[in-house]
Motif scaffolding. Structure first.
Motif, PDB file in Angstrom:
ATOM      1  N   LEU A 123      -6.426  -7.163  69.749  1.00  0.00           N
ATOM      2  CA  LEU A 123      -7.656  -6.950  69.021  1.00  0.00           C
ATOM      3  C   LEU A 123      -9.042  -6.944  69.514  1.00  0.00           C
ATOM      4  O   LEU A 123     -10.079  -6.859  69.109  1.00  0.00           O
ATOM      5  CB  LEU A 123      -7.547  -8.353  68.017  1.00  0.00           C
ATOM      6  CG  LEU A 123      -6.474  -8.628  66.997  1.00  0.00           C
ATOM      7  CD1 LEU A 123      -6.646  -9.721  66.287  1.00  0.00           C
ATOM      8  CD2 LEU A 123      -6.362  -7.301  66.261  1.00  0.00           C
TER       9      LEU A 123
ATOM     10  N   THR B 115      -3.826  -0.687  67.667  1.00  0.00           N
ATOM     11  CA  THR B 115      -3.634  -2.402  67.686  1.00  0.00           C
ATOM     12  C   THR B 115      -2.113  -2.732  67.598  1.00  0.00           C
ATOM     13  O   THR B 115      -1.767  -3.666  68.446  1.00  0.00           O
ATOM     14  CB  THR B 115      -4.145  -2.860  66.315  1.00  0.00           C
ATOM     15  OG1 THR B 115      -5.374  -2.803  66.363  1.00  0.00           O
ATOM     16  CG2 THR B 115      -3.854  -4.488  66.612  1.00  0.00           C
TER      17      THR B 115
ATOM     18  N   GLU C  99      -4.976 -11.215  71.365  1.00  0.00           N
ATOM     19  CA  GLU C  99      -6.262 -11.198  71.638  1.00  0.00           C
ATOM     20  C   GLU C  99      -6.752 -10.037  72.426  1.00  0.00           C
ATOM     21  O   GLU C  99      -7.685  -9.241  72.188  1.00  0.00           O
ATOM     22  CB  GLU C  99      -6.899 -12.520  72.665  1.00  0.00           C
ATOM     23  CG  GLU C  99      -6.918 -13.706  71.926  1.00  0.00           C
ATOM     24  CD  GLU C  99      -7.186 -15.025  72.795  1.00  0.00           C
ATOM     25  OE1 GLU C  99      -8.037 -15.673  72.265  1.00  0.00           O
ATOM     26  OE2 GLU C  99      -6.909 -14.966  74.191  1.00  0.00           O
TER      27      GLU C  99
ATOM     28  N   VAL D  28     -11.703 -14.366  64.049  1.00  0.00           N
ATOM     29  CA  VAL D  28     -10.472 -14.050  63.970  1.00  0.00           C
ATOM     30  C   VAL D  28      -9.294 -15.251  64.025  1.00  0.00           C
ATOM     31  O   VAL D  28      -9.739 -16.091  64.831  1.00  0.00           O
ATOM     32  CB  VAL D  28     -10.105 -12.882  64.941  1.00  0.00           C
ATOM     33  CG1 VAL D  28      -8.343 -12.630  64.535  1.00  0.00           C
ATOM     34  CG2 VAL D  28     -10.626 -11.533  64.210  1.00  0.00           C
TER      35      VAL D  28
ATOM     36  N   SER E  59      -8.977 -11.981  59.639  1.00  0.00           N
ATOM     37  CA  SER E  59     -10.315 -12.144  60.048  1.00  0.00           C
ATOM     38  C   SER E  59     -10.837 -12.832  58.844  1.00  0.00           C
ATOM     39  O   SER E  59     -10.437 -12.994  57.960  1.00  0.00           O
ATOM     40  CB  SER E  59     -10.948 -10.789  60.008  1.00  0.00           C
ATOM     41  OG  SER E  59     -10.899  -9.953  58.797  1.00  0.00           O
TER      42      SER E  59
ATOM     43  N   ALA F  28       0.456  -3.485  62.010  1.00  0.00           N
ATOM     44  CA  ALA F  28      -1.010  -3.439  62.103  1.00  0.00           C
ATOM     45  C   ALA F  28      -1.826  -2.426  61.305  1.00  0.00           C
ATOM     46  O   ALA F  28      -0.899  -1.460  60.907  1.00  0.00           O
ATOM     47  CB  ALA F  28      -1.592  -3.549  63.455  1.00  0.00           C
TER      48      ALA F  28
ATOM     49  N   LEU G  74      -4.902  -8.418  60.162  1.00  0.00           N
ATOM     50  CA  LEU G  74      -5.188  -7.313  61.103  1.00  0.00           C
ATOM     51  C   LEU G  74      -3.899  -6.960  61.829  1.00  0.00           C
ATOM     52  O   LEU G  74      -3.970  -5.992  62.455  1.00  0.00           O
ATOM     53  CB  LEU G  74      -6.252  -7.955  62.338  1.00  0.00           C
ATOM     54  CG  LEU G  74      -7.508  -8.292  61.483  1.00  0.00           C
ATOM     55  CD1 LEU G  74      -8.507  -8.933  62.785  1.00  0.00           C
ATOM     56  CD2 LEU G  74      -8.412  -7.242  60.880  1.00  0.00           C
ATOM     57  N   LEU G  75      -2.871  -7.950  62.060  1.00  0.00           N
ATOM     58  CA  LEU G  75      -1.778  -7.710  62.549  1.00  0.00           C
ATOM     59  C   LEU G  75      -0.762  -8.642  61.950  1.00  0.00           C
ATOM     60  O   LEU G  75      -1.029 -10.069  61.610  1.00  0.00           O
ATOM     61  CB  LEU G  75      -2.006  -8.157  64.120  1.00  0.00           C
ATOM     62  CG  LEU G  75      -0.744  -8.122  64.914  1.00  0.00           C
ATOM     63  CD1 LEU G  75      -0.247  -6.693  65.221  1.00  0.00           C
ATOM     64  CD2 LEU G  75      -1.247  -8.952  66.295  1.00  0.00           C
TER      65      LEU G  75
END
Length: 394
Positions: A86, A56, A83, A5, A22, A51, A33-34
């Motif tokens: 995730l 998340t 971090e 990631v 990712s 997200a 992812l976000l």
């Protein structure tokens, strides 16, 4: 989660845009992812996030400490929040850097020597470059083990022919780097990459892209490469913007300094902060407020904005030798039906027409079936370009 990631930073004077992506199974860019934004800086900070799942998003918002807005503290805290949300460490962080100079034609890994070189270019983009680099330095100080990459807004335009990049100045100044650099390159790279994927049934060899927002510019894209753009040496130039003047007669600036006794700092402040839509309207640089205001001054500001864009479009269409596609992006380009209608009407001579119902619904395809010129709305996504660069460099 066990995929690799990376996070992206797009840091300005009034906002910070973040994202996490990712790596795809076969390499390259995978899912986002976000996505998050810290807006209203420095006086009214507001953090928002989206997200793929609410867990998340909630975890990021709960873990993001924005009590200290100094980038030296804020940037590492935002990384930790990503971090934590995730539940895995980042492999790298990629940053948008507005000005890459003469020799950076592609993204690069961050090094102390490169950061020092780019720091010498802050005067060309004073509302962006210092903040871009401050975030890189902050992450480096807090997480020296974390690789960082830099994606340059100017890099996409380095494919232009030399004649499109130089000014009619003494050659020694040109050789010293006083060139037309162009900006918004990450946004235009996204358009060049994704327009064929989104609209495969349309001709796009000669694409005119309009990035219209608080900063605005145009780009002529031929076969996926920039051949001309409206911004030049600095991000002040080109068409009028929210608070920036755009192109202005240099003789007028000399007059203000010699006859009106304005200092260089006064002129800079006026051109960057007090001009554009704000200066003409006397109300705001936010086009949404001007459209709602309905005053003669607000309407004149909008009319000037459209008029100058249409005139610049003519120049870029000439550089392309015609036009197959017209693309709107950026906050204004994506959301103002009034601006799109005005520009399309002004370019009717070039074959541009739009369906007003599609325009009211903001596209994504505005041109009626069978139109000679395809007209599209493509949301800006600089973050995915930064992440793609970052993964490629890892």
């Amino acid at each position: 989660m066990n995929e690799q990631v990376v996070a992206t930073f797009n840091v300005g004077s009034s906002s910070i845009k973040l994202a996490a992506y990712s790596r795809a199974r076969g390499g390259g860019l995978g899912p986002r992812l976000l996505r998050a934004e810290l807006s209203g800086l420095p006086d009214a900070p507001r953090l928002s996030a989206r997200a793929g799942n609410t867990g998340t998003e909630s975890a990021f918002l709960a873990g993001a400490d924005i009590s200290d807005l100094e980038l030296s503290a804020l940037a590492p805290r935002l990384i930790r929040a990503i971090e934590t949300a995730l539940d895995q460490p980042l492999a790298a962080a990629g940053h948008r850097v507005v000005q890459g100079g003469q020799h950076n034609h592609a993204s690069r890994k961050a090094t102390p020597e490169l950061i020092a070189e780019l720091g010498g270019l802050c005067a060309l983009a004073p509302d962006h470059q210092p903040f871009n680099l401050a975030a890189v330095r902050a992450v480096s100080a807090a997480r020296p083990d974390l690789p960082q990459t830099l994606s340059f807004d100017t890099a996409f335009h380095r494919s232009q022919p030399r004649i499109a990049q130089i000014y009619a100045l003494p050659r020694a100044l040109t050789d010293a780097g006083m060139l037309r650099y162009g900006y918004h390159g990450l946004s235009y790279a996204h358009i060049a990459r994704h327009l064929p994927e989104r609209f495969p049934g349309h001709r796009q060899q000669r694409t005119l892209a309009l990035h219209l927002g608080s900063g605005s510019s145009l780009c002529a894209i031929l076969d996926g490469r920039s051949i001309a753009t409206s911004m030049g040496f600095s991000a002040l130039s080109g068409v009028p913007m929210a608070t920036r003047s755009g192109d202005i007669d240099p003789g007028l600036l000399l007059y203000l300094m010699s006859e009106q006794q304005m200092s260089a700092g006064d002129v800079s402040q006026m051109l960057r902060r007090q001009s554009g839509l704000l200066g003409v309207s006397g109300i705001s640089g936010d086009l949404r407020q001007l459209e709602a205001a309905g005053t003669a001054e607000a309407d004149e500001a909008i009319a000037l904005f459209i008029y100058r864009i249409v005139r610049d479009c003519g120049s870029h269409i000439a550089a392309l030798g015609g036009m197959d596609a017209l693309v709107f992006t950026g906050g204004v380009g994506e959301n103002s039906a009034r601006v799109r209608t005005g520009i399309a009407s002004g370019l009717a001579w070039a074959g541009t027409e739009i369906d007003e119902d599609a325009n009211r619904h903001h596209g994504p395809e505005l041109s009626p079936p069978g139109s000679r010129v395809g007209v599209f709305v493509l949301p800006a996504d600089e973050e995915s370009e930064i992440a793609r660069d970052c993964l490629a460099l890892l």
